[in-house]
Design a protein around this motif. Sequence first.
Motif, PDB file in Angstrom:
ATOM      1  N   LYS A  97      16.190 -15.467   4.431  1.00 33.38           N
ATOM      2  CA  LYS A  97      15.918 -15.795   3.024  1.00 33.38           C
ATOM      3  C   LYS A  97      14.486 -15.399   2.654  1.00 33.38           C
ATOM      4  N   ARG A  98      13.527 -15.691   3.542  1.00 33.31           N
ATOM      5  CA  ARG A  98      12.129 -15.320   3.290  1.00 33.31           C
ATOM      6  C   ARG A  98      11.966 -13.806   3.245  1.00 33.31           C
ATOM      7  N   LEU A  99      12.603 -13.126   4.189  1.00 28.98           N
ATOM      8  CA  LEU A  99      12.508 -11.671   4.216  1.00 28.98           C
ATOM      9  C   LEU A  99      13.135 -11.076   2.958  1.00 28.98           C
ATOM     10  N   ARG A 100      14.259 -11.614   2.506  1.00 28.32           N
ATOM     11  CA  ARG A 100      14.912 -11.123   1.278  1.00 28.32           C
ATOM     12  C   ARG A 100      13.972 -11.282   0.093  1.00 28.32           C
ATOM     13  N   ALA A 101      13.260 -12.408   0.019  1.00 26.71           N
ATOM     14  CA  ALA A 101      12.314 -12.631  -1.077  1.00 26.71           C
ATOM     15  C   ALA A 101      11.194 -11.592  -1.042  1.00 26.71           C
ATOM     16  N   VAL A 102      10.699 -11.283   0.149  1.00 25.38           N
ATOM     17  CA  VAL A 102       9.659 -10.270   0.299  1.00 25.38           C
ATOM     18  C   VAL A 102      10.200  -8.905  -0.132  1.00 25.38           C
ATOM     19  N   VAL A 103      11.399  -8.575   0.300  1.00 26.85           N
ATOM     20  CA  VAL A 103      12.018  -7.300  -0.055  1.00 26.85           C
ATOM     21  C   VAL A 103      12.151  -7.168  -1.564  1.00 26.85           C
ATOM     22  N   GLU A 104      12.619  -8.201  -2.209  1.00 30.19           N
ATOM     23  CA  GLU A 104      12.796  -8.157  -3.668  1.00 30.19           C
ATOM     24  C   GLU A 104      11.438  -7.998  -4.366  1.00 30.19           C
ATOM     25  N   ARG A 105      10.427  -8.684  -3.851  1.00 27.86           N
ATOM     26  CA  ARG A 105       9.078  -8.558  -4.421  1.00 27.86           C
ATOM     27  C   ARG A 105       8.578  -7.116  -4.289  1.00 27.86           C
ATOM     28  N   LEU A 106       8.760  -6.534  -3.118  1.00 27.59           N
ATOM     29  CA  LEU A 106       8.301  -5.165  -2.892  1.00 27.59           C
ATOM     30  C   LEU A 106       9.033  -4.152  -3.774  1.00 27.59           C
ATOM     31  N   LYS A 107      10.299  -4.374  -3.987  1.00 23.32           N
ATOM     32  CA  LYS A 107      11.082  -3.445  -4.802  1.00 23.32           C
ATOM     33  C   LYS A 107      10.600  -3.413  -6.258  1.00 23.32           C
ATOM     34  N   LYS A 108       9.954  -4.466  -6.702  1.00 21.66           N
ATOM     35  CA  LYS A 108       9.470  -4.543  -8.087  1.00 21.66           C
ATOM     36  C   LYS A 108       8.138  -3.843  -8.289  1.00 21.66           C
ATOM     37  N   ILE A 109       7.489  -3.456  -7.211  1.00 19.76           N
ATOM     38  CA  ILE A 109       6.182  -2.779  -7.315  1.00 19.76           C
ATOM     39  C   ILE A 109       6.390  -1.350  -7.785  1.00 19.76           C
ATOM     40  N   ARG A 154       0.836  -1.202   0.000  1.00 18.47           N
ATOM     41  CA  ARG A 154       0.000   0.000   0.000  1.00 18.47           C
ATOM     42  C   ARG A 154       0.879   1.264   0.000  1.00 18.47           C
ATOM     43  N   SER A 155       1.898   1.259   0.840  1.00 13.64           N
ATOM     44  CA  SER A 155       2.799   2.408   0.925  1.00 13.64           C
ATOM     45  C   SER A 155       3.609   2.577  -0.351  1.00 13.64           C
ATOM     46  N   LYS A 156       4.048   1.476  -0.911  1.00 20.75           N
ATOM     47  CA  LYS A 156       4.840   1.521  -2.147  1.00 20.75           C
ATOM     48  C   LYS A 156       3.999   2.091  -3.292  1.00 20.75           C
ATOM     49  N   ARG A 157       2.771   1.628  -3.427  1.00 24.10           N
ATOM     50  CA  ARG A 157       1.886   2.109  -4.488  1.00 24.10           C
ATOM     51  C   ARG A 157       1.506   3.577  -4.287  1.00 24.10           C
ATOM     52  N   ALA A 158       1.440   4.009  -3.037  1.00 23.77           N
ATOM     53  CA  ALA A 158       1.106   5.400  -2.731  1.00 23.77           C
ATOM     54  C   ALA A 158       2.317   6.326  -2.870  1.00 23.77           C
ATOM     55  N   GLY A 159       3.475   5.731  -3.101  1.00 24.81           N
ATOM     56  CA  GLY A 159       4.683   6.532  -3.262  1.00 24.81           C
ATOM     57  C   GLY A 159       5.293   7.004  -1.956  1.00 24.81           C
ATOM     58  N   THR A 160       4.893   6.404  -0.841  1.00 23.55           N
ATOM     59  CA  THR A 160       5.430   6.818   0.451  1.00 23.55           C
ATOM     60  C   THR A 160       6.473   5.856   0.997  1.00 23.55           C
TER      61      THR A 160
END
Length: 89
Positions: A77-89, A48-54
């Motif tokens: 490893k799980r957290l890194r996967a989440v981080v990488e997913r979020l960075k692509k949004i 939500r924050s990523k899409r809102a630009g915040t």
Amino acid sequence: MRKFSDYESNQTGQNGATAEELTKKIASAYNGKSNADMMRSILAEAERSKRAGTLSNEEIENFYQTFSPMLDATQRKRLRAVVERLKKI
């Protein structure tokens, strides 16, 4: 959950809170919830924050750098996967 950046820290977080203090705040906010519930909430708020630009990729990476040392290898490893997913949004 409040803004994702509320939990960001290098050596001290906002208002001088240490990473340990921030971790305790996060833990208390999710007390009694399962890991799956906690991850869904964190991911939903971050998306939500990523899409809102915040929420920037730098803030996401800072969050990872702050909390990954407190995790075991599997959790990191799980957290890194989440981080990488979020960075692509």
